[in-house]
Write a protein that holds these residues in place. Structure first.
Motif, mmCIF file in Angstrom:
data_model
loop_
_atom_site.group_PDB
_atom_site.id
_atom_site.type_symbol
_atom_site.label_atom_id
_atom_site.label_comp_id
_atom_site.label_asym_id
_atom_site.label_seq_id
_atom_site.Cartn_x
_atom_site.Cartn_y
_atom_site.Cartn_z
ATOM 1 N N ALA A 14 46.376 68.409 45.614
ATOM 2 C CA ALA A 14 45.165 67.726 45.124
ATOM 3 C C ALA A 14 45.098 66.316 45.697
ATOM 4 C CB ALA A 14 45.164 67.701 43.597
ATOM 5 N N ALA A 64 39.205 67.196 37.962
ATOM 6 C CA ALA A 64 39.242 68.659 38.100
ATOM 7 C C ALA A 64 38.728 69.127 39.468
ATOM 8 C CB ALA A 64 38.440 69.310 36.982
ATOM 9 N N THR A 65 37.701 68.446 39.998
ATOM 10 C CA THR A 65 37.156 68.871 41.297
ATOM 11 C C THR A 65 38.216 68.740 42.388
ATOM 12 O OG1 THR A 65 36.268 66.640 41.530
ATOM 13 C CG2 THR A 65 34.727 68.342 40.852
ATOM 14 N N ARG A 66 39.027 67.696 42.266
ATOM 15 C CA ARG A 66 40.066 67.462 43.263
ATOM 16 C C ARG A 66 41.192 68.488 43.118
ATOM 17 N NH1 ARG A 66 42.953 61.565 43.861
ATOM 18 N NH2 ARG A 66 43.193 61.595 46.122
ATOM 19 N N ASP A 68 40.797 71.463 42.020
ATOM 20 C CA ASP A 68 40.251 72.725 42.544
ATOM 21 C C ASP A 68 40.361 72.764 44.064
ATOM 22 O OD1 ASP A 68 39.614 73.536 40.026
ATOM 23 O OD2 ASP A 68 37.463 73.139 40.198
ATOM 24 N N SER A 71 43.906 73.248 45.004
ATOM 25 C CA SER A 71 44.351 74.574 44.631
ATOM 26 C C SER A 71 43.857 75.623 45.639
ATOM 27 C CB SER A 71 43.826 74.828 43.220
ATOM 28 O OG SER A 71 44.098 76.099 42.816
ATOM 29 N N ARG A 72 42.602 75.462 46.110
ATOM 30 C CA ARG A 72 42.086 76.383 47.136
ATOM 31 C C ARG A 72 42.882 76.244 48.429
ATOM 32 N NH1 ARG A 72 37.084 74.843 45.045
ATOM 33 N NH2 ARG A 72 36.838 73.281 46.668
ATOM 34 N N ASP A 75 46.263 77.908 47.975
ATOM 35 C CA ASP A 75 46.130 79.370 48.029
ATOM 36 C C ASP A 75 45.982 79.849 49.469
ATOM 37 O OD1 ASP A 75 46.263 79.560 45.311
ATOM 38 O OD2 ASP A 75 44.129 79.941 44.995
#
Ligand SMILES: [Zn+2]
Length: 105
Positions: A14, A64-66, A68, A71-72, A75
């Motif tokens: 993040a 949270a946007t960061r 996310d 996290s993408r 992944d």
């Protein structure tokens, strides 16, 4: 420490991204005065009671946007990496570059 490669934790991913919410640049902490104030208040209380101070979960201080975005990214790196049993010792499979240094064995 084992020689098994481990991907960097979520908060490191993040932090490697620019924050779409507060505009923090990669590597910079998010601007979260209310969350920080909550933690400071709790720690002031703990200090009064003679308790040990708690270090906040690093994810708690990021938007949270960061998280996310990180996290993408994580992944995707995991998806592209070989299966754990096929990974070579000493090889990095993340794409964080300068934003992360693996722990030295
Ligand atoms: Zn932010």
């Amino acid at each position: 420490m084992s020689d098994q490669y481990e991907f960097p934790p979520f908060h490191v991913y993040a932090l490697a991204h620019r924050c779409a919410t507060c505009g923090a640049q990669p590597g910079q902490a998010c601007d979260v005065p209310r969350k920080q104030a909550e933690i400071d208040k709790m720690n002031a209380l703990r200090a009064q009671l003679g308790r040990e101070l708690v270090a906040p979960d690093p994810l708690h201080l990021l938007h949270a946007t960061r998280i996310d975005a990180g996290s993408r990214h994580r992944d995707k790196d995991i998806g592209k990496a070989p299966w754990p049993e096929d990974r070579q010792p000493g090889v990095r499979y993340d794409t964080l570059g300068e934003h992360w240094q693996p722990a030295q064995p």
